[in-house]
Write a protein that holds these residues in place. Structure first.
Motif, short mmCIF file in Angstrom:
data_model
loop_
_atom_site.label_atom_id
_atom_site.label_comp_id
_atom_site.label_asym_id
_atom_site.label_seq_id
_atom_site.Cartn_x
_atom_site.Cartn_y
_atom_site.Cartn_z
N ILE A 437 0.83 -1.21 0.00
CA ILE A 437 0.00 0.00 0.00
C ILE A 437 0.87 1.25 0.00
CG2 ILE A 437 -1.69 1.30 1.34
CD1 ILE A 437 -2.75 -1.44 2.33
N SER A 438 1.95 1.23 0.77
CA SER A 438 2.80 2.41 0.89
C SER A 438 3.68 2.64 -0.34
CB SER A 438 3.68 2.31 2.13
OG SER A 438 4.57 1.20 2.03
N LEU A 440 2.63 2.01 -3.55
CA LEU A 440 1.86 2.30 -4.75
C LEU A 440 2.32 3.62 -5.36
CD1 LEU A 440 -1.76 1.39 -3.57
CD2 LEU A 440 -0.53 0.27 -5.45
N ARG A 445 -2.41 6.44 -4.18
CA ARG A 445 -2.53 6.42 -2.73
C ARG A 445 -3.65 7.36 -2.30
NH1 ARG A 445 3.77 7.64 -1.76
NH2 ARG A 445 4.56 6.19 -3.34
N ASP A 447 -3.94 8.98 0.77
CA ASP A 447 -3.68 10.03 1.76
C ASP A 447 -3.83 11.40 1.10
OD1 ASP A 447 -0.66 11.05 1.12
OD2 ASP A 447 -0.89 8.90 0.70
N CYS A 450 -0.93 12.86 -1.28
CA CYS A 450 -0.82 12.22 -2.59
C CYS A 450 -2.01 12.56 -3.47
CB CYS A 450 -0.69 10.71 -2.43
SG CYS A 450 0.90 10.17 -1.75
N ARG A 468 -7.55 4.51 -8.49
CA ARG A 468 -7.05 4.59 -7.11
C ARG A 468 -8.00 3.89 -6.15
NH1 ARG A 468 -7.86 9.98 -6.09
NH2 ARG A 468 -5.86 10.54 -7.04
N THR A 472 -6.77 0.43 -4.07
CA THR A 472 -6.63 0.58 -2.62
C THR A 472 -7.68 -0.23 -1.86
OG1 THR A 472 -7.93 2.64 -2.74
CG2 THR A 472 -5.53 2.83 -2.74
#
Length: 687
Positions: A437-438, A440, A445, A447, A450, A468, A472
Motif C-alpha cells: 500500500i505504501s 503504490l 494512494r 492520503d 498524494c 485509485r 486501494t
C-alpha cells in the motif's frame, strides 16, 4: 586490368573459351594457349574457394529457412494442424545446435499432441448461429423476440454500427483501463471489418463475434448517457442492451465450446463476460465458471509458456504484428492469473485455492506502456512513477495478486490449524501488505498529500480516481481478510489487539475511499453498480459491526457506530442502482437474526400500518432477488423482510427505525466459538 574473357587464339577466331590453360579449343588443335593474364589452373582449388566465399551466405539462407520452418510449425501447433510433410520431418544438416534442438522439440510436441486441439468430429452439437443487425429502438421493443429463425438457427443481435462505435469508444476511454486485454487499434480495425462482413452477409469468425459482443455488453453496463432535454435512451435502456449483448455473447461462446477448440478471441470474450457477471451477480457460481473457462482455454492455447522459447536465435526477427499479438497474449494470461490469485482471498467456495502455480509459468510481464508504444523494445520495467500508462493499474494488480497467492498458501482456513499458526507469521504477512500500500504510485494512494499531488495529473488522466479507488480497496480488503478471524479473539488474548487495529484501519480505508469518489467528482452511486465494490464494502462493514458486537466498551465505540450508520445509509440511498445493495442489507439482517444477535421481540415486529414490500423471487431464506431479467424493479429492493430461519422476521422499512432496532439495542453475550461462527457466516454471504 580485368581478366580476359578468352585466350588469344579464341579471341582471334571468335570462339568460346573455357578460360582454362590450355583451353579446350587450343588443346583440340594442338596449338599453344596464351592469356594476357593467366587464369587459375586448378579447377578444384577454384571450386573450393567459391564454396568458402559462399559459406556465410549459405549459412544465413539456412538459418532463415529454419526460422520460417519454426514459425510454420508453431503456427500449425497452435492451430491444431498436425499433418507433417517430409520437409518438416527432417532437420537441416547445417545450423546451430540450439536451433536444431528447438526444431526437433517442436516436431516432438506436434507428434505428442495429436488429437488434443482438433475441433469436435461430432457435428451439430448445438444450433447454428444467425447474425442480425438491429437498431437500438428495435432491440428495446418489448415485443422483440430473440430465439430461432425459420431455419432453426439461433439469432444473435448486434446493434447498428453507430451505436457499436459509440460504446467501443466509451470502453476505450474507461473500461479498457480495468480489463486491459486488448490492443485497441487492432480491435477497432477488427470491429470495422466484422461489421462490413455482417452487412454483406459474409461469414464471420465466431470468436471475434463473441469478443465484440462481450465488449459492448460491458460498455453498455456502465454507460451513462449524456445529459440532455429529452434523451432518446436512458441508463435503464443501456442496462437492457447490456443484457441482450451478454446473452448473445454467451450463446456464441456456448456454440464455440461445443463445436470448436477455441481461439484467443474466445478467451478474451470469456474474460469480459466474467467481469460483466461479477458486477451483476457478485462472486457467483456463474462468474467463477466463466473465469475457469477462460483459464482452461488459455492453457490449451499454451499461453502459460508463451515466452519459453522467446529470445532464441530462431525467433529474434519477427514482424510488428507478431510483437503486438505476443503482447496481447501476455496481457490476457496475466489478467487471468492475477484474477485467479486475487480470488483465492475472496469469500466463497474458491477461497484458499488457485489454479495456476508460479512454477508453471514462463510468461513475461506486460510492458508498462500505452498501445502506441507496444512495439518499441522488449523492456517491461515501469516507465516512471510520475505518470500512469495504460498498464500501470494492471501491473499493480498483478503485484497484489502475488501477495494474495502467498496469503492463500500461508493462512489455513481451518480454525484449529489457524490457532496453531505462529502469530508472528501473520504480522509478517501484514507488513508485506502495508508495504504494498505504501509503495503504490503516489497517484494511487489515498492520503491527502498524494491525492493533492495527483490533481494536476487528473486533468490529463481523468480515470485516476476510480483506479485509485479500485486498487486501494482491494489491498485494504485483503488486509481485513488476513486479520478478521483474530478480531473476535482480541478480548480473550491481548496480543490480538494488533489485528483489531489493523482490521479497523483497513475497513475504514475501504469505506473512506467511497467518500473520496464524491470529492473527486465521481459519485458513489456510479460505483455502486460494481458488484466487487459491494462485496468489499460488505466485508468492511462486517468488521465494524462485529467489533461493536464483540469488543464492547472500547474508546472508539461511538465513532465506529457513526461510521457504520453512515455507510448503511449510503447503501440505503443507492440501493435502487443495483440489486446487490439490497442483497447486502438482507444478508446482514438475515444472519444477525439467525444467530439472535438482536432480540426478536424488539426488532422482529412492525406496526400494522407498515406495508411489507414483496420480493417474488425470495423463498425460504434463499436470498436471490434477481428476477428473470437479472435486475429487480426499484420497488422490490426495499428491505422489509429477512426470513432466513422461517420465523417470518420483519424489519421496519424506515432506515432510522432499522438502525435503532439493531445497533442501539445490544444483544446477548456469546462465547468465542459462537461469535467466530457468526463472523464467518456474515463474511461468507455470497452477494
Amino acid at each position: 586490368m580485368p581478366d580476359p574473357v578468352s585466350c588469344q587464339s579464341c579471341r582471334t577466331k571468335k570462339l568460346k573459351c573455357n578460360r582454362v590453360q590450355p583451353c579446350s579449343n587450343c588443346s583440340a588443335r594442338g596449338i599453344s594457349c596464351h592469356f594476357l593474364v593467366p587464369p587459375w589452373n586448378n579447377p578444384d582449388k577454384n571450386s573450393n574457394l567459391t564454396t568458402l566465399s559462399n559459406t556465410p551466405l549459405l549459412d544465413r539462407i539456412e538459418k532463415l529457412e529454419a526460422q520460417l520452418l519454426q514459425h510454420e510449425l508453431e503456427a500449425r501447433y497452435s492451430s491444431g494442424d498436425y499433418h507433417l510433410d517430409k520437409r518438416q520431418m527432417f532437420t537441416p544438416e547445417r545450423g546451430t545446435p540450439s536451433s536444431v534442438h528447438q526444431l526437433r522439440d517442436a516436431e516432438l510436441r506436434l507428434l505428442e499432441n495429436v488429437a488434443t486441439r482438433e475441433d469436435s468430429v461430432l457435428h451439430m452439437l448445438s444450433n447454428e448461429l444467425s447474425f442480425r443487425i438491429r437498431s437500438v429502438p428495435d432491440i428495446l421493443k418489448p415485443t422483440q423476440v430473440s430465439g430461432y429463425d425459420q431455419r432453426n438457427e439461433r439469432i444473435i443481435t448486434f446493434p447498428d454500427y453507430k451505436t457499436a462505435a459509440m460504446l467501443f469508444q466509451y470502453h476505450e476511454a474507461a473500461g479498457d483501463l480495468f480489463v486491459r486485454i486488448l490492443h485497441i487499434p487492432t480491435m477497432r480495425s477488427l470491429m470495422k471489418t466484422l461489421y462490413l462482413k455482417l452487412q454483406q452477409g459474409d461469414p464471420i469468425p465466431i470468436g471475434q463475434a463473441a469478443l465484440l459482443l462481450s465488449i459492448l455488453a460491458l460498455a453498455a453496463f456502465f454507460y451513462e448517457p449524456p445529459d440532455g432535454p429529452q434523451p432518446s435512451t436512458n441508463t435503464q435502456d443501456f442496462l437492457q442492451l447490456s443484457k441482450v449483448f451478454s446473452k448473445g455473447a454467451l450463446d456464441i461462446l456456448d456454440y464455440s465450446r461445443r463445436n470448436t477448440s477455441g481461439t484467443l478471441e474466445d478467451v478474451q470474450a470469456y474474460i469480459f463476460m466474467t467481469v460483466v457477471t461479477i458486477h451483476l451477480d457478485g462472486f457467483s457460481a456463474r462468474g467463477r465458471f466463466l473465469a475457469t473457462s477462460a483459464a482452461t482455454m488459455a492453457r490449451d492455447l499454451g499461453l502459460h509458456r508463451l515466452d519459453a522459447d522467446w529470445g532464441s536465435s530462431s525467433s529474434k526477427e519477427t514482424s510488428i504484428r507478431d510483437l503486438i499479438d505476443r503482447e496481447v497474449k501476455r496481457r490476457v494470461f496475466w489478467f487471468i492469473t492475477s484474477t485467479d490469485w486475487l480470488w483465492s482471498t475472496v469469500s466463497g467456495p474458491q477461497e484458499g485455492t488457485y489454479f495456476t502455480h508460479p512454477n508453471h509459468i514462463n510468461v513475461k510481464l506486460p510492458k508498462d506502456c500505452d498501445d502506441d508504444e507496444v512495439v518499441l523494445g522488449e523492456s517491461t520495467s515501469p516507465t516512471s512513477e510520475t505518470r500512469p500508462t495504460g498498464m500501470t493499474y494492471m501491473l499493480e494488480r498483478i503485484r497484489l495478486a502475488h501477495l494474495c497467492r502467498e496469503l492463500a498458501d500461508s493462512v489455513p482456513l481451518d480454525s484449529s490449524k489457524l490457532e496453531a499458526m505462529p502469530y508472528e507469521q501473520v504480522i509478517n504477512l501484514d507488513k508485506k501488505l502495508v508495504h504494498f500500500i505504501s509503495t503504490l504510485p503516489f497517484f494511487f494512494r489515498i492520503d491527502a498529500d498524494c491525492r493533492h499531488r495527483a490533481k494536476t495529473l487528473e486533468t490529463l488522466y481523468p480515470n485516476i480516481p476510480i483506479l485509485r479507488y479500485c486498487i486501494t480497496r482491494a489491498a485494504h480488503s485483503r488486509r481485513c481478510k488476513l486479520h478478521h478471524r483474530f478480531l473476535v479473539r482480541q478480548s480473550s488474548d491481548v496480543r490480538y489487539a494488533y489485528s483489531r487495529q489493523a482490521c479497523l484501519e483497513s475497513a475504514r480505508a475501504v469505506i473512506q475511499s467511497h467518500r473520496y469518489l464524491a470529492e473527486d467528482g465521481m459519485p458513489w452511486i456510479k460505483a455502486a453498480r460494481m458488484g466487487i465494490a459491494v462485496h468489499y464494502v460488505h466485508l468492511a462493514l462486517v468488521v465494524l459491526v462485529m467489533d461493536l458486537c464483540f469488543n464492547r466498551d472500547q474508546v472508539d465505540e461511538q465513532e465506529i457506530r457513526a461510521e457504520v450508520k453512515a455507510t448503511l445509509q449510503m447503501f440505503e440511498d443507492a440501493k435502487h442502482v443495483s440489486p446487490l445493495l439490497g442483497r447486502f442489507l438482507k444478508s446482514i439482517c438475515g444472519v444477525t437474526s439467525k444467530h439472535k444477535v438482536y432480540p426478536q421481540e424488539e426488532c422482529g415486529t412492525t406496526s400494522s400500518s407498515n406495508e411489507t414490500l414483496r420480493n417474488p423471487t425470495y423463498d425460504g431464506g434463499n436470498l436471490n432477488p434477481l428476477g428473470d431479467d437479472g435486475l429487480l424493479p426499484t420497488s422490490q429492493l426495499d428491505l422489509s423482510r429477512a426470513d432466513t430461519d422461517g420465523t417470518g422476521l420483519e424489519f421496519p422499512p424506515s432506515f432510522d427505525e432499522f438502525w435503532d432496532s439493531t445497533m442501539h439495542q445490544g444483544g446477548p453475550d456469546f462465547d468465542l466459538s459462537a461469535w467466530s461462527n457468526l463472523f464467518s457466516s456474515l463474511d461468507s454471504q455470497m452477494l
